[in-house]
Write a protein that holds these residues in place. Sequence first.
Motif, PDB file in Angstrom:
ATOM      1  N   THR A   8       0.859  -1.184   0.000  1.00 44.06           N
ATOM      2  CA  THR A   8       0.000   0.000   0.000  1.00 44.06           C
ATOM      3  C   THR A   8       0.892   1.230   0.000  1.00 44.06           C
ATOM      4  O   THR A   8       1.849   1.305   0.784  1.00 44.06           O
ATOM      5  N   ILE A   9       0.574   2.162  -0.880  1.00 46.84           N
ATOM      6  CA  ILE A   9       1.369   3.380  -1.036  1.00 46.84           C
ATOM      7  C   ILE A   9       0.460   4.571  -0.754  1.00 46.84           C
ATOM      8  O   ILE A   9      -0.614   4.704  -1.360  1.00 46.84           O
ATOM      9  N   ASP A  10       0.880   5.427   0.167  1.00 49.58           N
ATOM     10  CA  ASP A  10       0.153   6.673   0.406  1.00 49.58           C
ATOM     11  C   ASP A  10       0.438   7.608  -0.761  1.00 49.58           C
ATOM     12  O   ASP A  10       1.600   7.788  -1.148  1.00 49.58           O
ATOM     13  N   ILE A  11      -0.606   8.199  -1.305  1.00 49.14           N
ATOM     14  CA  ILE A  11      -0.471   9.110  -2.436  1.00 49.14           C
ATOM     15  C   ILE A  11      -0.681  10.530  -1.921  1.00 49.14           C
ATOM     16  O   ILE A  11      -1.812  10.932  -1.601  1.00 49.14           O
ATOM     17  N   VAL A  12       0.423  11.268  -1.799  1.00 54.52           N
ATOM     18  CA  VAL A  12       0.354  12.639  -1.295  1.00 54.52           C
ATOM     19  C   VAL A  12       1.112  13.631  -2.180  1.00 54.52           C
ATOM     20  O   VAL A  12       0.986  14.839  -1.985  1.00 54.52           O
ATOM     21  N   SER A  13       1.900  13.114  -3.138  1.00 50.01           N
ATOM     22  CA  SER A  13       2.670  13.998  -4.014  1.00 50.01           C
ATOM     23  C   SER A  13       2.938  13.305  -5.348  1.00 50.01           C
ATOM     24  O   SER A  13       2.729  12.103  -5.483  1.00 50.01           O
ATOM     25  N   GLU A  14       3.418  14.059  -6.313  1.00 46.38           N
ATOM     26  CA  GLU A  14       3.770  13.502  -7.626  1.00 46.38           C
ATOM     27  C   GLU A  14       4.811  12.396  -7.502  1.00 46.38           C
ATOM     28  O   GLU A  14       4.788  11.448  -8.276  1.00 46.38           O
ATOM     29  N   ILE A  52      -6.252  10.862  -7.886  1.00 51.15           N
ATOM     30  CA  ILE A  52      -6.275  11.069  -6.437  1.00 51.15           C
ATOM     31  C   ILE A  52      -5.691  12.431  -6.100  1.00 51.15           C
ATOM     32  O   ILE A  52      -6.301  13.216  -5.368  1.00 51.15           O
ATOM     33  N   LEU A  53      -4.518  12.724  -6.631  1.00 51.82           N
ATOM     34  CA  LEU A  53      -3.873  14.010  -6.332  1.00 51.82           C
ATOM     35  C   LEU A  53      -4.701  15.191  -6.829  1.00 51.82           C
ATOM     36  O   LEU A  53      -4.886  16.175  -6.112  1.00 51.82           O
ATOM     37  N   GLN A  54      -5.190  15.081  -8.054  1.00 52.89           N
ATOM     38  CA  GLN A  54      -5.880  16.201  -8.681  1.00 52.89           C
ATOM     39  C   GLN A  54      -7.226  16.511  -8.037  1.00 52.89           C
ATOM     40  O   GLN A  54      -7.579  17.665  -7.857  1.00 52.89           O
ATOM     41  N   TYR A  55      -7.976  15.485  -7.681  1.00 58.17           N
ATOM     42  CA  TYR A  55      -9.343  15.705  -7.232  1.00 58.17           C
ATOM     43  C   TYR A  55      -9.539  15.556  -5.729  1.00 58.17           C
ATOM     44  O   TYR A  55     -10.429  16.187  -5.158  1.00 58.17           O
ATOM     45  N   ALA A  56      -8.747  14.710  -5.074  1.00 56.37           N
ATOM     46  CA  ALA A  56      -8.926  14.481  -3.641  1.00 56.37           C
ATOM     47  C   ALA A  56      -7.782  15.044  -2.805  1.00 56.37           C
ATOM     48  O   ALA A  56      -7.935  15.246  -1.612  1.00 56.37           O
ATOM     49  N   GLY A  57      -6.624  15.228  -3.421  1.00 56.83           N
ATOM     50  CA  GLY A  57      -5.465  15.735  -2.695  1.00 56.83           C
ATOM     51  C   GLY A  57      -4.581  14.629  -2.150  1.00 56.83           C
ATOM     52  O   GLY A  57      -3.370  14.675  -2.315  1.00 56.83           O
ATOM     53  N   THR A  58      -5.191  13.641  -1.500  1.00 55.35           N
ATOM     54  CA  THR A  58      -4.444  12.506  -0.956  1.00 55.35           C
ATOM     55  C   THR A  58      -5.298  11.238  -1.043  1.00 55.35           C
ATOM     56  O   THR A  58      -6.516  11.308  -1.191  1.00 55.35           O
ATOM     57  N   GLY A  59      -4.633  10.108  -0.904  1.00 50.08           N
ATOM     58  CA  GLY A  59      -5.336   8.822  -0.911  1.00 50.08           C
ATOM     59  C   GLY A  59      -4.331   7.700  -0.789  1.00 50.08           C
ATOM     60  O   GLY A  59      -3.180   7.915  -0.394  1.00 50.08           O
ATOM     61  N   GLN A  60      -4.780   6.502  -1.162  1.00 53.43           N
ATOM     62  CA  GLN A  60      -3.916   5.327  -1.093  1.00 53.43           C
ATOM     63  C   GLN A  60      -4.114   4.458  -2.316  1.00 53.43           C
ATOM     64  O   GLN A  60      -5.209   4.405  -2.883  1.00 53.43           O
ATOM     65  N   LEU A  61      -3.048   3.755  -2.669  1.00 55.24           N
ATOM     66  CA  LEU A  61      -3.106   2.767  -3.734  1.00 55.24           C
ATOM     67  C   LEU A  61      -2.573   1.457  -3.168  1.00 55.24           C
ATOM     68  O   LEU A  61      -1.506   1.430  -2.565  1.00 55.24           O
ATOM     69  N   VAL A  77      -6.201  -1.233  -6.154  1.00 57.60           N
ATOM     70  CA  VAL A  77      -7.289  -0.523  -5.483  1.00 57.60           C
ATOM     71  C   VAL A  77      -6.803   0.879  -5.147  1.00 57.60           C
ATOM     72  O   VAL A  77      -5.815   1.052  -4.435  1.00 57.60           O
ATOM     73  N   ALA A  78      -7.503   1.875  -5.687  1.00 61.64           N
ATOM     74  CA  ALA A  78      -7.206   3.281  -5.419  1.00 61.64           C
ATOM     75  C   ALA A  78      -8.345   3.846  -4.579  1.00 61.64           C
ATOM     76  O   ALA A  78      -9.516   3.705  -4.949  1.00 61.64           O
ATOM     77  N   GLN A  79      -8.009   4.451  -3.438  1.00 59.06           N
ATOM     78  CA  GLN A  79      -9.020   4.984  -2.535  1.00 59.06           C
ATOM     79  C   GLN A  79      -8.687   6.403  -2.129  1.00 59.06           C
ATOM     80  O   GLN A  79      -7.514   6.729  -1.933  1.00 59.06           O
ATOM     81  N   ASP A  80      -9.732   7.213  -1.991  1.00 58.78           N
ATOM     82  CA  ASP A  80      -9.548   8.556  -1.456  1.00 58.78           C
ATOM     83  C   ASP A  80     -10.772   8.940  -0.640  1.00 58.78           C
ATOM     84  O   ASP A  80     -11.814   8.298  -0.727  1.00 58.78           O
ATOM     85  N   GLN A  81     -10.622   9.967   0.134  1.00 65.00           N
ATOM     86  CA  GLN A  81     -11.715  10.519   0.937  1.00 65.00           C
ATOM     87  C   GLN A  81     -12.087  11.894   0.396  1.00 65.00           C
ATOM     88  O   GLN A  81     -12.479  12.783   1.144  1.00 65.00           O
TER      89      GLN A  81
END
Length: 135
Positions: A8-14, A52-61, A77-81
């Motif tokens: 699982t990778i936290d998606i917070v930046s490019e 995720i970055l563009q629309y939610a800002g952060t999430g996980q893959l 699985v890509a998830q965001d809040q």
Amino acid sequence: MTDPAAITIDIVSEADVVTARMHGKEMARQMGFGMVDQTRIATGISELTRNILQYAGTGQLTLRPLSTLHHCGLEIVAQDQGPGIQHLGRLLSGRANSGRGLGLGIPGTRRLMDEFDIQSEVGHGTTVRCVKRLP
């Protein structure tokens, strides 16, 4: 064929987009996918994580090897809040345009994968689950 562990990778930046793409391509290679499918997987991961970055800002893959009676494959699985997708049907048909991009990320990823499911609730986030099966 090696069976790699889920990651699982936290998606917070490019940089996380690049990391996720790299991990997905490497996991696909270890599982025995050919170069064309490795590239399809990496492209799908790029689209999902950029969304995720563009629309939610952060999430996980999450990347997970799958093995069932019927097939083996790689689950993504890509998830965001984030804000969720208001017009999901239009998006999936390719008729949506957010004004921030081409609107091809989700429909394009759907075409690249063998299984695709998206759940989105406005104001609560989005989860995309897709699988690329080993030929």
